[in-house]
Design a protein around this motif. Structure first.
Motif, PDB file in Angstrom:
ATOM      1  N   THR A 225       0.774  -1.329  -0.062  1.00  0.00           N
ATOM      2  CA  THR A 225       0.090   0.053   0.038  1.00  0.00           C
ATOM      3  C   THR A 225       0.873   1.305   0.091  1.00  0.00           C
ATOM      4  O   THR A 225       1.746   1.267   0.431  1.00  0.00           O
ATOM      5  CB  THR A 225      -0.659  -0.017   1.320  1.00  0.00           C
ATOM      6  N   LYS A 226       0.302   2.288  -0.707  1.00  0.00           N
ATOM      7  CA  LYS A 226       1.027   3.581  -0.814  1.00  0.00           C
ATOM      8  C   LYS A 226       1.069   4.051   0.652  1.00  0.00           C
ATOM      9  O   LYS A 226       2.179   4.849   1.229  1.00  0.00           O
ATOM     10  CB  LYS A 226       0.330   4.694  -1.418  1.00  0.00           C
TER      11      LYS A 226
ATOM     12  N   ARG B  63      -3.311  10.185   9.501  1.00  0.00           N
ATOM     13  CA  ARG B  63      -2.268  10.681  10.497  1.00  0.00           C
ATOM     14  C   ARG B  63      -2.894  11.194  11.665  1.00  0.00           C
ATOM     15  O   ARG B  63      -2.500  10.987  12.845  1.00  0.00           O
ATOM     16  CB  ARG B  63      -1.061  11.394  10.119  1.00  0.00           C
ATOM     17  N   ALA B  64      -3.863  11.977  11.450  1.00  0.00           N
ATOM     18  CA  ALA B  64      -4.632  12.620  12.364  1.00  0.00           C
ATOM     19  C   ALA B  64      -5.284  11.726  13.581  1.00  0.00           C
ATOM     20  O   ALA B  64      -5.350  11.674  14.567  1.00  0.00           O
ATOM     21  CB  ALA B  64      -5.507  13.573  12.037  1.00  0.00           C
TER      22      ALA B  64
ATOM     23  N   GLU C 129      -4.015  -3.085   9.945  1.00  0.00           N
ATOM     24  CA  GLU C 129      -3.422  -4.468  10.350  1.00  0.00           C
ATOM     25  C   GLU C 129      -1.972  -4.172   9.578  1.00  0.00           C
ATOM     26  O   GLU C 129      -1.029  -4.888  10.319  1.00  0.00           O
ATOM     27  CB  GLU C 129      -3.947  -5.639   9.474  1.00  0.00           C
ATOM     28  N   LEU C 130      -1.810  -3.451   8.816  1.00  0.00           N
ATOM     29  CA  LEU C 130      -0.307  -3.563   7.901  1.00  0.00           C
ATOM     30  C   LEU C 130       0.543  -2.422   8.433  1.00  0.00           C
ATOM     31  O   LEU C 130       0.160  -1.373   7.946  1.00  0.00           O
ATOM     32  CB  LEU C 130      -0.828  -3.576   6.369  1.00  0.00           C
ATOM     33  N   GLY C 131       1.419  -2.804   9.146  1.00  0.00           N
ATOM     34  CA  GLY C 131       2.685  -1.990   9.242  1.00  0.00           C
ATOM     35  C   GLY C 131       2.591  -0.753  10.143  1.00  0.00           C
ATOM     36  O   GLY C 131       3.154  -0.469  10.751  1.00  0.00           O
TER      37      GLY C 131
ATOM     38  N   ASP D 153       4.624   5.829   5.434  1.00  0.00           N
ATOM     39  CA  ASP D 153       4.843   5.786   6.945  1.00  0.00           C
ATOM     40  C   ASP D 153       6.549   5.634   7.106  1.00  0.00           C
ATOM     41  O   ASP D 153       6.791   6.070   7.979  1.00  0.00           O
ATOM     42  CB  ASP D 153       3.895   4.780   7.547  1.00  0.00           C
ATOM     43  N   GLN D 154       6.850   4.554   6.398  1.00  0.00           N
ATOM     44  CA  GLN D 154       8.037   4.054   6.374  1.00  0.00           C
ATOM     45  C   GLN D 154       9.070   5.008   6.021  1.00  0.00           C
ATOM     46  O   GLN D 154      10.077   5.463   6.525  1.00  0.00           O
ATOM     47  CB  GLN D 154       8.333   2.647   5.656  1.00  0.00           C
ATOM     48  N   LEU D 155       8.586   5.712   4.847  1.00  0.00           N
ATOM     49  CA  LEU D 155       9.682   6.827   4.315  1.00  0.00           C
ATOM     50  C   LEU D 155       9.653   7.932   5.451  1.00  0.00           C
ATOM     51  O   LEU D 155      10.673   8.506   5.569  1.00  0.00           O
ATOM     52  CB  LEU D 155       8.741   7.589   3.065  1.00  0.00           C
TER      53      LEU D 155
END
Length: 799
Positions: free
Chosen positions: A116-117, A346-347, A367-369, A122-124
């Motif tokens: 997912t984008k 994010r909010a 669920e993902l990450g 989030d990881q970036l």
């Protein structure tokens, strides 16, 4: 756990069941899972000082053992998959080697892939916040402005993207990415357990194309895969990559204790579903009530719901309940799903972590990450499809030192009903292995075409793509004039590249565009093979939580026209199906029962659809006139000889088999129940598979029950059913018997997509059929064991 912690979890459960009449008590089982303590270790000596300083500045004083094991394996040049639980710090396991390489080698680059984008973003953000000199992380996906894409290609050193953009935007333009590919040192494949079935097969071939292009530029990147806990992670990662992979599975992260409650909603006596079958209170409505009760208790709670619409409705339901009994808490509940803007997500994440929000109803988007963990409670409304997903979702509950509550609410579905009454199958069974098949010709053909368009395919490269299977597919592409064969390899023949015509999240066949008629706005696409069942005239189509109704389906043009509307009902297609056996690949015989695996042609035609209220009540059946469709796929089927199936009369009211008049309903009910339970053994949803049953099939001459994959060429689900035939049918029988309804309902033998309107169905007959089959298999196995024992005695000379 301590008495105090146990009391809190049990208090939350008592609150969740507040006001429930004793005779409708929904909890079928309660289990207490112990806490897990952390095992920390020292930082590896190979981590540069700048990287170590940046990582420790994020609050990580010492790494956990599995993080260092995975990171060191990758640093030493070996592909690695870290398969550990939710919030176990898998990100650090790949950040350490990647950041260390980028910090010590100015030419090195890295690629990050996520399904997912949102997760890539989030990881970036996590890597960017470390602000390590020279790393230059950047995002490259469909949302990246054209004005920034050139800079990413020319200067970024760690690129964050998804499989779709790799397929459509990076590999076709690899000469423009030459700098990046020459230095490619690491490829991170995050949440790789999600790459299963047809999508997983597409991604497996995409990764082979990526490795091939990297080799063209002299690079041989190390792959680091992050996965939820899964069976056979090394084998799965190896199939996904097409290369050997080391597995790290011993989770050393801490986790609080959890109390898991299995919850079966009560039957609603005042409502009746299809054919007057009893209906249960919906899992979404039950989740809304539980969510409201836990918010009143002050517990931070996530409710996982299967669909975007369901998440919105669950949040609204909880808000309505709170508005009546605790008005000041109504604004403490919200919905969260894919399709929200990044700032909205994010909010919501921040509000949940800070306690500003107490309850969130979500799809598997959380669920993902995304780093949401340490909650007081998690409600899972409906089995999420795999045990890996179940543990991912339940892992969001619990903080180190504190316990939490997990409530699994069963849907009106055979698998959910089975799990509610067989807790060991949910709580003690090993997680399943992900299923994918990169040699599926319907998936392999478009990727070989794309590979040839990227760079001519050579004979020595075919082993990576399946060897003989690839050669056979290439012969077909040459015959269709899509590729040209030359002594040096296979070449793409057209100016236009094939990439845009390949949907890696679909079946590989032509797509149907879903267009809003008033605005001509493209909403999305659906597989051409599934269009008649999902976007037929009158169908309710959901897109990003918004509801539309289909006005027209033009199959020749590949367009479905829709208008915005939010009716109170949902729709489910009804079809008639015939099946032809093309080739039997494997076969086992047990007396009067045979079990088979092979290729079939499934001919289907949608003849109408049901309109159904959220309660399960059926409003009406609307007829349709749509063309036939033929699906070539794989199936598992069993046959029963007539003497065994029907037996013989042994006096008044006594029969050894099933009465002939009851056979069609018995087989039909057994087929439905088997489809409902196959997801327990294969990582699929019941909508990924189909079935046919008949008292006498033209190709077998006997009573036959088929369960087939719903994707062209198959996705591996029927194969898994064949391999697990006895436990699969045993669980099917147990699910039917354990359902409390008298004659069949959606929790046991009714199917929400039955083309025959769930007629005829014979619940007791299904049990009889399953008993006959399992007894025949058991007797044959016992006889085999007995003969083996005699052979052993003869060979040793003993008696």
């Amino acid at each position: 756990m301590t008495d105090t912690a146990e009391t809190r979890a049990r208090r939350l459960l008592r609150r969740a069941t507040a006001g429930v009449p004793e005779d409708d008590y929904p909890v079928t089982h309660i289990a207490d899972l112990p806490a897990r303590h952390a095992r920390a270790t020292d930082w590896p000596g190979w981590v540069p000082d700048a990287v170590l300083a940046a990582v420790t500045a994020t609050g990580v004083d010492r790494p956990w053992e599995h993080q260092v094991e995975a990171a060191s394996t990758a640093w030493s040049g070996h592909n690695v998959v870290v398969a550990t639980g939710t919030s176990s710090g898998k990100s650090l396991a790949y950040q350490l080697p990647v950041l260390s390489r980028l910090a010590t080698d100015g030419r090195a680059t890295a690629l990050y892939l996520s399904p997912t984008k949102a997760l890539a973003g989030d990881q970036l953000r996590s890597v960017s916040d470390m602000d390590i000199p020279g790393v230059r992380p950047a995002r490259y996906d469909g949302d990246t402005p054209q004005s920034e894409r050139g800079w990413v290609r020319d200067h970024a050193r760690w690129v964050f993207t998804n499989p779709d953009m790799l397929h459509r935007g990076i590999l076709p333009a690899h000469p423009r990415w030459a700098r990046f590919f020459r230095g490619l040192s690491y490829v991170v494949v995050d949440e790789c357990h999600g790459y299963r079935g047809v999508f997983g097969s597409h991604v497996a071939l995409l990764l082979r194309r990526l490795r091939r292009i990297a080799r063209r530029y002299g690079a041989d990147p190390v792959f680091v895969l992050a996965s939820a806990t899964t069976a056979e992670p090394a084998e799965f990662a190896g199939r996904l990559l097409g290369a050997d992979c080391v597995a790290v599975t011993d989770d050393a992260s801490p986790h609080g204790a959890r109390t898991v409650a299995l919850w079966e909603p009560p039957l609603l006596g005042e409502l009746a579903g299809e054919n007057d079958a009893p209906v249960r209170r919906s899992a979404g409505a039950e989740a809304a009530r539980i969510l409201a009760e836990l918010v009143i208790e002050g517990a931070r709670t996530l409710a996982f719901v299967r669909s975007r619409r369901g998440a919105e409705l669950t949040a609204l339901g909880a808000q309505r309940i709170l508005a009546e009994v605790a008005p000041g808490l109504a604004d403490k509940v919200a919905a969260y799903r894919a399709g929200y803007l990044p700032e909205e997500r994010r909010a919501l994440e921040s509000a949940l972590l800070d306690g500003e929000l107490l309850g969130v109803a979500t799809t598997n988007a959380l669920e993902l990450g995304v780093d949401i963990s340490g909650l007081d409670a998690v409600v899972i409304a409906g089995y999420p499809g795999t045990l890996a997903s179940f543990w991912q979702q339940s892992g969001r509950a619990g903080r180190a030192g504190d316990d939490a509550l997990v409530v699994f609410v069963a849907r009106d579905d055979p698998l959910d009903t089975y799990l509610a009454h067989h807790p060991k199958a949910l709580l003690e069974r090993p997680v399943e292995a992900a299923v994918l098949d990169p040699t599926n010709p319907y998936v392999l053909a478009p990727h070989l075409a794309c590979a040839a368009a990227e760079s001519a395919l050579t004979v020595k490269e075919l082993d990576d793509f399946g060897g003989d299977a690839a050669r056979s597919v290439l012969d077909g592409l040459v015959a269709d004039s899509l590729l040209r064969r030359r002594p040096s390899g296979w070449y793409w023949t057209s100016r236009d590249r094939p990439h845009s015509d390949v949907d890696i999240r679909g079946s590989g066949v032509e797509q149907v565009a879903v267009v809003e008629a008033d605005t001509s706005r493209l909403l999305g696409t659906v597989d051409g093979a599934a269009a008649c069942g999902t976007v037929h005239p009158g169908a309710v189509y959901l897109h990003r939580g918004e509801s539309y109704v289909v006005d027209e389906l033009d199959l020749e043009q590949g367009i479905a026209f829709v208008h915005a509307e939010d009716p109170e009902w949902s729709t489910s297609a009804r079809d008639v199906v015939d099946i032809e056996i093309l080739d039997t690949v494997e076969k086992r015989t047990y007396g009067g029962v045979t079990v088979n695996l092979g290729y079939v042609a499934v001919t289907s035609r949608v003849v109408g659809y049901l309109r159904r209220l959220p309660s399960g009540e059926v409003l009406d059946h609307v007829p349709l006139d749509l063309p036939e469709q033929v699906l070539h796929t794989r199936a598992v089927w069993y046959t029963i000889a007539e003497p065994l199936l029907c037996g013989a009369d042994e006096g008044p009211g006594t029969r050894t088999g099933v009465e002939p008049a009851r056979v069609p309903g018995a087989l039909h009910a057994a087929e439905h129940a088997a489809i409902g339970l196959l997801p327990l053994f294969a990582t699929c949803d019941r909508w990924d598979i189909g079935g046919v049953s008949t008292a006498v099939h033209a190709d077998t001459g006997e009573a036959t029950v088929f369960v087939h994959d719903g994707h062209p060429g198959g996705a591996g689900f029927a194969d898994r059913g064949y391999a697990a035939f006895v436990p699969w049918l045993t669980a099917t029988r147990d699910a039917v018997i354990s359902c409390e309804c008298p004659a069949g309902c959606p929790s046991c033998v009714q199917s929400p997509k039955c083309g025959n309107g769930n007629e005829p169905l014979d619940k007791a007959g299904a049990v009889a059929v399953l008993d006959l089959v399992l007894a025949a298999v058991g007797e044959a196995a016992a006889a085999h064991d007995h003969s083996d024992a005699h052979a052993a005695e003869d060979s040793t000379g003993t008696t």
